[in-house]
Design a protein around this motif. Structure first.
Motif, PDB file in Angstrom:
ATOM      1  N   GLY A  85       0.843  -1.193   0.000  1.00 25.17           N
ATOM      2  CA  GLY A  85       0.000   0.000   0.000  1.00 25.17           C
ATOM      3  C   GLY A  85       0.875   1.238   0.000  1.00 25.17           C
ATOM      4  N   SER A  86       0.332   2.353  -0.505  1.00 25.64           N
ATOM      5  CA  SER A  86       1.171   3.556  -0.521  1.00 25.64           C
ATOM      6  C   SER A  86       1.342   4.109   0.888  1.00 25.64           C
ATOM      7  CB  SER A  86       0.640   4.605  -1.494  1.00 25.64           C
ATOM      8  OG  SER A  86      -0.668   4.962  -1.205  1.00 25.64           O
ATOM      9  N   ASP A  87       0.451   3.779   1.802  1.00 28.81           N
ATOM     10  CA  ASP A  87       0.654   4.182   3.200  1.00 28.81           C
ATOM     11  C   ASP A  87       1.994   3.657   3.715  1.00 28.81           C
ATOM     12  OD1 ASP A  87      -1.777   5.499   3.394  1.00 28.81           O
ATOM     13  OD2 ASP A  87      -2.838   3.764   4.215  1.00 28.81           O
ATOM     14  N   LEU A  90       4.668   5.875   2.316  1.00 28.17           N
ATOM     15  CA  LEU A  90       4.704   7.151   3.036  1.00 28.17           C
ATOM     16  C   LEU A  90       5.413   6.962   4.373  1.00 28.17           C
ATOM     17  CD1 LEU A  90       1.009   8.305   2.427  1.00 28.17           C
ATOM     18  CD2 LEU A  90       3.045   9.189   1.304  1.00 28.17           C
ATOM     19  N   TYR A 109      -4.196  14.765   3.457  1.00 32.24           N
ATOM     20  CA  TYR A 109      -4.330  13.392   3.931  1.00 32.24           C
ATOM     21  C   TYR A 109      -3.882  13.297   5.397  1.00 32.24           C
ATOM     22  CZ  TYR A 109      -3.895   8.260   3.648  1.00 32.24           C
ATOM     23  OH  TYR A 109      -4.019   6.917   3.839  1.00 32.24           O
ATOM     24  N   TYR A 112      -0.343  12.019   7.107  1.00 32.66           N
ATOM     25  CA  TYR A 112       0.970  12.689   7.126  1.00 32.66           C
ATOM     26  C   TYR A 112       1.335  13.102   8.551  1.00 32.66           C
ATOM     27  CZ  TYR A 112       0.009  13.118   2.072  1.00 32.66           C
ATOM     28  OH  TYR A 112      -0.312  12.869   0.765  1.00 32.66           O
ATOM     29  N   ALA A 150      -0.030  16.111  -1.586  1.00 30.52           N
ATOM     30  CA  ALA A 150      -0.924  15.201  -2.302  1.00 30.52           C
ATOM     31  C   ALA A 150      -1.435  15.957  -3.521  1.00 30.52           C
ATOM     32  CB  ALA A 150      -2.085  14.778  -1.404  1.00 30.52           C
ATOM     33  N   ALA A 154      -6.185  15.765  -1.109  1.00 35.38           N
ATOM     34  CA  ALA A 154      -7.347  15.150  -0.468  1.00 35.38           C
ATOM     35  C   ALA A 154      -7.560  15.868   0.857  1.00 35.38           C
ATOM     36  CB  ALA A 154      -7.054  13.672  -0.216  1.00 35.38           C
ATOM     37  N   ASP A 180       2.283  12.829  -3.607  1.00 35.73           N
ATOM     38  CA  ASP A 180       1.408  11.678  -3.398  1.00 35.73           C
ATOM     39  C   ASP A 180       0.306  11.713  -4.460  1.00 35.73           C
ATOM     40  OD1 ASP A 180      -0.456   9.812  -2.539  1.00 35.73           O
ATOM     41  OD2 ASP A 180      -0.408  10.438  -0.436  1.00 35.73           O
ATOM     42  N   ALA A 182      -2.113   9.552  -5.368  1.00 34.16           N
ATOM     43  CA  ALA A 182      -3.135   8.505  -5.210  1.00 34.16           C
ATOM     44  C   ALA A 182      -4.291   8.672  -6.216  1.00 34.16           C
ATOM     45  CB  ALA A 182      -3.667   8.514  -3.780  1.00 34.16           C
ATOM     46  N   TYR A 183      -4.572   9.945  -6.591  1.00 36.14           N
ATOM     47  CA  TYR A 183      -5.757  10.207  -7.432  1.00 36.14           C
ATOM     48  C   TYR A 183      -5.416  10.697  -8.829  1.00 36.14           C
ATOM     49  CZ  TYR A 183      -7.820   9.739  -2.870  1.00 36.14           C
ATOM     50  OH  TYR A 183      -8.184   9.248  -1.651  1.00 36.14           O
ATOM     51  N   THR A 206      -0.670   4.435  -6.009  1.00 37.71           N
ATOM     52  CA  THR A 206      -1.326   3.291  -5.378  1.00 37.71           C
ATOM     53  C   THR A 206      -2.213   2.532  -6.365  1.00 37.71           C
ATOM     54  OG1 THR A 206      -2.849   2.617  -3.630  1.00 37.71           O
ATOM     55  CG2 THR A 206      -3.225   4.794  -4.574  1.00 37.71           C
ATOM     56  N   SER A 208      -4.852   1.261  -5.121  1.00 40.39           N
ATOM     57  CA  SER A 208      -6.105   1.196  -4.344  1.00 40.39           C
ATOM     58  C   SER A 208      -7.268   1.936  -4.977  1.00 40.39           C
ATOM     59  CB  SER A 208      -5.875   1.781  -2.947  1.00 40.39           C
ATOM     60  OG  SER A 208      -4.972   0.997  -2.224  1.00 40.39           O
ATOM     61  N   LYS A 209      -7.007   2.999  -5.719  1.00 35.94           N
ATOM     62  CA  LYS A 209      -8.108   3.824  -6.199  1.00 35.94           C
ATOM     63  C   LYS A 209      -8.438   3.482  -7.649  1.00 35.94           C
ATOM     64  CE  LYS A 209      -7.659   5.713  -2.053  1.00 35.94           C
ATOM     65  NZ  LYS A 209      -6.585   6.427  -1.478  1.00 35.94           N
ATOM     66  N   ARG A 217      -3.688  -4.293  -1.162  1.00 39.43           N
ATOM     67  CA  ARG A 217      -2.607  -3.511  -0.541  1.00 39.43           C
ATOM     68  C   ARG A 217      -1.370  -3.460  -1.430  1.00 39.43           C
ATOM     69  NH1 ARG A 217      -4.323  -0.511   0.839  1.00 39.43           N
ATOM     70  NH2 ARG A 217      -2.835   0.271   2.355  1.00 39.43           N
ATOM     71  N   LEU A 218      -1.349  -2.536  -2.333  1.00 37.41           N
ATOM     72  CA  LEU A 218      -0.197  -2.401  -3.209  1.00 37.41           C
ATOM     73  C   LEU A 218       0.039  -0.934  -3.586  1.00 37.41           C
ATOM     74  CD1 LEU A 218       2.066  -3.799  -4.760  1.00 37.41           C
ATOM     75  CD2 LEU A 218       0.459  -4.263  -6.611  1.00 37.41           C
TER      76      LEU A 218
HETATM   77  C1  LIG Z   1      -5.980   6.458  -0.310  1.00 39.29           C
HETATM   78  C2  LIG Z   1      -4.774   7.294  -0.140  1.00 39.29           C
HETATM   79  C3  LIG Z   1      -3.539   6.719   0.158  1.00 39.29           C
HETATM   80  C4  LIG Z   1      -3.401   5.297   0.628  1.00 39.29           C
HETATM   81  O1  LIG Z   1      -3.432   4.401  -0.304  1.00 39.29           O
HETATM   82  P1  LIG Z   1      -3.068   2.861  -0.020  1.00 39.29           P
HETATM   83  O2  LIG Z   1      -2.220   2.548  -1.187  1.00 39.29           O
HETATM   84  O3  LIG Z   1      -4.370   2.157   0.005  1.00 39.29           O
HETATM   85  O4  LIG Z   1      -2.310   2.750   1.276  1.00 39.29           O
HETATM   86  C5  LIG Z   1      -2.408   7.529   0.151  1.00 39.29           C
HETATM   87  N1  LIG Z   1      -2.507   8.853  -0.055  1.00 39.29           N
HETATM   88  C6  LIG Z   1      -3.680   9.447  -0.283  1.00 39.29           C
HETATM   89  C7  LIG Z   1      -3.727  10.911  -0.500  1.00 39.29           C
HETATM   90  C8  LIG Z   1      -4.845   8.680  -0.321  1.00 39.29           C
HETATM   91  O5  LIG Z   1      -6.014   9.271  -0.484  1.00 39.29           O
END
Ligand SMILES: *Cc1c(COP(=O)(O)O)cnc(C)c1O
Length: 351
Positions: A85-87, A90, A109, A112, A150, A154, A180, A182-183, A206, A208-209, A217-218
């Motif tokens: 996961g990207s968490d 981070l 987010y 952080y 980010a 977010a 970051d 993610a989106y 990530t 995830s989205k 979890r990647l």
């Molecule tokens: C959802 C999200 C993450 C976490 O993503 P994972 O890969 O599911 O851990 C990281 N940064 C931001 C800004 C997010 O919204």
């Protein structure tokens, strides 16, 4: 809390994830997951053979997946990092690069701040502008502090133009600038194209989205190979097998279905425009989003009351605490049908 916990952790407030309901069927618009399933290649990638292989450890270097990501994004495999996961990424970045301090926006987010505290880093939160945008000037001259942005941000969904990110990179040659993304697949432009030019850039992504694999979890990241090697040092000092065998396979398979995921992102973008327009017509203030969610608020009702009313109607959305977010909720963009149900409920609540 037990009396045994290390003193340095006794004041730590952990991150609060959005609700993952058990049993009751909700329309789930609270944690920015994809409403669409993983792609066909992913669904067939794990069979009995792969399950039998679970007796073996996974590849700690994740060579297959890193090579595939390198090819997909046209970067060298030694400039690619992957973890749980990207968490997780981070966390490693805060672990490795926060010695001189960390800066990030006051509304962003929530993790952080948690990571900054976890690693005992001094941190500063820079207030967003009145329109919720990130002020570039606040991030110039940071003298070696880790800068975390980010993009899109977010929970605002606001995208910061790459030329602005570039100003921050140029002004802070001694800082790691973590972007970051993610989106990013929902309408922004990736900082990936700046990678060859700046040795201090770390782009975090990530599955995830946009790739419908939140539960696998990647996460992955791109940077100069020296930064990647620092992240590997953190990972191999924590848990070298952080990605399980099934997720490695699924992650590689997903890259074969580019069109499927691009199609899903396009649908989300169209639905986002539809939801934005309908909410505005109902009197909501909706921030222009480049992500798979919108931040929206109405003068007639507090954000927390609105979220509670939605929950009674079987719909989960996310309210965040904080003065400036009082009236707002972050609403994940689901399928068109889910969003029609949401809009129907919104009209009932407001009317
Ligand atoms: C959802 C999200 C993450 C976490 O993503 P994972 O890969 O599911 O851990 C990281 N940064 C931001 C800004 C997010 O919204």
């Amino acid at each position: 809390m037990s009396r045994f916990i290390n003193k340095k952790y006794s004041d730590l407030t952990a991150y609060t994830p959005g609700e993952q309901p058990l049993g009751v069927k909700y329309i789930k618009l609270n944690t920015n997951e994809s409403p669409y399933p993983p792609s066909p290649s992913v669904l067939v990638s794990i069979g009995y053979g792969e399950l039998s292989d679970l007796r073996l450890y996974s590849d700690p270097d994740c060579r297959g997946l890193r090579r595939a990501l390198g090819e997909f994004y046209s970067v060298e495999a030694d400039g690619v990092f992957v973890s749980n996961g990207s968490d997780d990424i981070l966390n490693f970045a805060f672990m490795a690069f926060s010695e001189k301090g960390v800066v990030f926006p006051d509304i962003t987010y929530g993790f952080y701040e948690v990571y900054a505290k976890l690693h005992g880093a001094k941190y500063e939160k820079k207030p967003l502008c009145d329109d919720f945008s990130i002020k570039t000037e606040d991030y110039l001259d940071q003298n070696g502090k880790l800068i975390v942005i980010a993009n899109p941000n977010a929970p605002t969904g606001i995208f910061k133009e790459l030329c602005e990110i570039e100003k921050i990179l140029v002004a802070n040659p001694d800082s790691v600038v973590l972007v970051d993304e993610a989106y990013i697949d929902f309408g922004g432009e990736s900082a990936l194209k700046l990678l060859g030019k700046y040795k201090n850039l770390l782009v975090v992504r990530t599955y995830s989205k946009s790739r419908s694999l939140a539960g696998a979890r990647l996460g992955f990241a791109f940077a100069d190979k020296e930064i990647i090697s620092d992240l590997n040092k953190m990972k191999f000092s924590t848990n070298p097998y952080s990605i399980n065998r099934m997720t490695l396979i699924a992650g590689e398979a997903a890259l074969k279905d580019r069109e499927y995921y691009e199609g899903n992102a396009k649908k989300i973008i169209e639905t986002r425009a539809f939801v934005t327009e309908k909410l505005r017509a109902m009197g909501f203030e909706v921030i222009e989003s480049r992500a798979n969610f919108v931040l929206a608020g109405h003068g007639k009702i507090s954000g927390s009351d609105f979220a509670e009313e939605m929950k009674k109607r079987g719909i989960l959305i996310r309210h965040f605490s904080g003065e400036r977010l009082e009236k707002y909720n972050r609403i994940t963009i689901g399928t068109r049908a889910e969003m029609e149900a949401f809009l129907f409920a919104a009209e009932k609540i407001i009317g």
